[in-house]
Design a protein around this motif. Structure first.
Motif, PDB file in Angstrom:
ATOM      1  N   ASN A   1      64.345  73.370  33.084  1.00 52.17           N
ATOM      2  CA  ASN A   1      63.432  73.690  31.992  1.00 52.17           C
ATOM      3  C   ASN A   1      63.358  72.556  30.982  1.00 52.17           C
ATOM      4  N   ASP A   2      64.393  71.739  30.934  1.00 55.25           N
ATOM      5  CA  ASP A   2      64.383  70.582  30.038  1.00 55.25           C
ATOM      6  C   ASP A   2      63.233  69.641  30.360  1.00 55.25           C
ATOM      7  N   GLN A   3      62.840  69.596  31.634  1.00 52.59           N
ATOM      8  CA  GLN A   3      61.738  68.731  32.041  1.00 52.59           C
ATOM      9  C   GLN A   3      60.448  69.133  31.329  1.00 52.59           C
ATOM     10  N   VAL A   4      60.178  70.411  31.273  1.00 45.15           N
ATOM     11  CA  VAL A   4      58.971  70.901  30.598  1.00 45.15           C
ATOM     12  C   VAL A   4      59.011  70.525  29.122  1.00 45.15           C
ATOM     13  N   PHE A   5      60.169  70.723  28.498  1.00 43.89           N
ATOM     14  CA  PHE A   5      60.335  70.375  27.081  1.00 43.89           C
ATOM     15  C   PHE A   5      60.081  68.885  26.859  1.00 43.89           C
ATOM     16  N   LEU A   6      60.671  68.042  27.710  1.00 48.45           N
ATOM     17  CA  LEU A   6      60.514  66.599  27.560  1.00 48.45           C
ATOM     18  C   LEU A   6      59.061  66.161  27.684  1.00 48.45           C
ATOM     19  N   LEU A   7      58.372  66.656  28.679  1.00 50.45           N
ATOM     20  CA  LEU A   7      56.971  66.284  28.873  1.00 50.45           C
ATOM     21  C   LEU A   7      56.114  66.749  27.698  1.00 50.45           C
ATOM     22  N   ASN A   8      56.427  67.904  27.133  1.00 47.05           N
ATOM     23  CA  ASN A   8      55.718  68.363  25.938  1.00 47.05           C
ATOM     24  C   ASN A   8      55.989  67.447  24.751  1.00 47.05           C
ATOM     25  N   GLU A   9      57.244  66.998  24.625  1.00 44.44           N
ATOM     26  CA  GLU A   9      57.599  66.087  23.529  1.00 44.44           C
ATOM     27  C   GLU A   9      56.842  64.758  23.651  1.00 44.44           C
ATOM     28  N   ILE A  10      56.712  64.265  24.877  1.00 37.87           N
ATOM     29  CA  ILE A  10      55.954  63.035  25.112  1.00 37.87           C
ATOM     30  C   ILE A  10      54.500  63.216  24.696  1.00 37.87           C
ATOM     31  N   SER A  11      53.912  64.313  25.129  1.00 38.49           N
ATOM     32  CA  SER A  11      52.527  64.617  24.780  1.00 38.49           C
ATOM     33  C   SER A  11      52.352  64.726  23.274  1.00 38.49           C
ATOM     34  N   ASN A  12      53.258  65.431  22.632  1.00 43.75           N
ATOM     35  CA  ASN A  12      53.162  65.631  21.183  1.00 43.75           C
ATOM     36  C   ASN A  12      53.330  64.324  20.421  1.00 43.75           C
ATOM     37  N   LEU A  13      54.175  63.434  20.934  1.00 40.11           N
ATOM     38  CA  LEU A  13      54.395  62.152  20.265  1.00 40.11           C
ATOM     39  C   LEU A  13      53.128  61.297  20.296  1.00 40.11           C
TER      40      LEU A  13
END
Length: 277
Positions: A60-72
């Motif tokens: 699930n960390d993968q989903v969080f990380l990809l969202n963080e990249i998008s948000n950045l």
């Protein structure tokens, strides 16, 4: 547009992706404050641990990380290129087999959309005279299809590649044939191979293709046996050295121009002189 402000982010990433993410956020913010519109991160940016790639890709960390990249990217309205990150799925949607992953370079647009992916083609299965002694990426990484990618960033055509790709000039010649004006090389060169070959290979790719070449490196000691070279650098289409870092984490920002690119290609029209294509 005639100009584009680009940034290279250099890191000493570890197996702790949360700490790596925090460093990325800090340095991206600083680069943007200096005017960067295209920000490029190195290979293995969020996880420097081959054995942990599949585990992260399945979590699930993968989903969080990809969202963080998008948000950045969306927060700063920039183009953000993730040098490489483990992907569980192939572009087709199939799961990568045999416990491996794809090593994916992601390009994210100012609206947070993942606009392109390039999966690393050439895998680093070599012997090196350092503490690690040998490397075999194919144990944990599946090579990507022979599908080269060029994206548009504010009017500049930008070609994607990853690390060991740098030793294969035919890849960059094909990216140039596809219209590339800027070539990105996010990397984690070993200290030994970096000291010997990093700058000469990057400058050669710039000169022979008459492109800007941006090499973005990992640096320092990542664990007891793995040391990378750093020395992130930007070369002009003429081969001129424009900006660089040394062996510590950090960033640089520089503006490139179409006029300098076009001037180089017009004065020495190598493309029209080619006899072997």
């Amino acid at each position: 547009m005639n100009s584009l402000c680009v940034a290279a982010i250099q890191l000493t990433s570890t197996k702790n992706w949360r700490e790596n993410l925090a460093q990325v956020k800090e340095l991206v913010g600083l680069a943007v404050s200096d005017g960067a519109k295209l920000v490029v991160l190195p290979e293995n940016v969020f996880l420097f641990n081959g054995k942990g790639m599949r585990r992260l890709a399945e979590s699930n960390d993968q989903v969080f990380l990809l969202n963080e990249i998008s948000n950045l990217a969306m927060k700063y309205s920039i183009y953000l290129v993730v040098g490489s990150h483990p992907s569980l799925l192939r572009p087709s949607g199939d799961v990568v087999a045999n416990g491996r992953v794809r090593q994916t370079c992601w390009a994210v647009g100012p609206d947070g959309t993942f606009i392109e992916r390039y999966d690393k083609i050439h895998l680093f299965d070599v012997t090196v005279n350092d503490k690690a002694a040998s490397y075999k990426e194919s144990d944990v990484i599946e090579p990507g299809e022979l599908a080269l990618k060029v994206i548009d960033v504010d009017g500049f055509k930008v070609g994607l590649s990853i690390c060991y790709d740098l030793r294969f000039p035919e890849l960059y010649r094909e990216l140039t044939r596809l219209g590339a004006e800027v070539l990105l090389v996010p990397a984690a060169f070993t200290y030994v191979t970096g000291k010997a070959h990093w700058d000469v290979l990057l400058s050669a790719r710039a000169i022979e293709n008459q492109c800007y070449v941006l090499g973005i490196g990992q640096c320092g000691w990542h664990n007891e046996t793995r040391q990378t070279y750093g020395h992130s650098v930007l070369y002009a289409p003429t081969g001129e050295h424009l900006a660089n870092l040394q062996e510590d984490p950090g960033y640089f920002v520089l503006t490139i121009t179409k006029s300098a690119l076009n001037d180089c290609r017009q004065k020495m029209p190598c493309f029209s002189h080619r006899r072997i294509t």
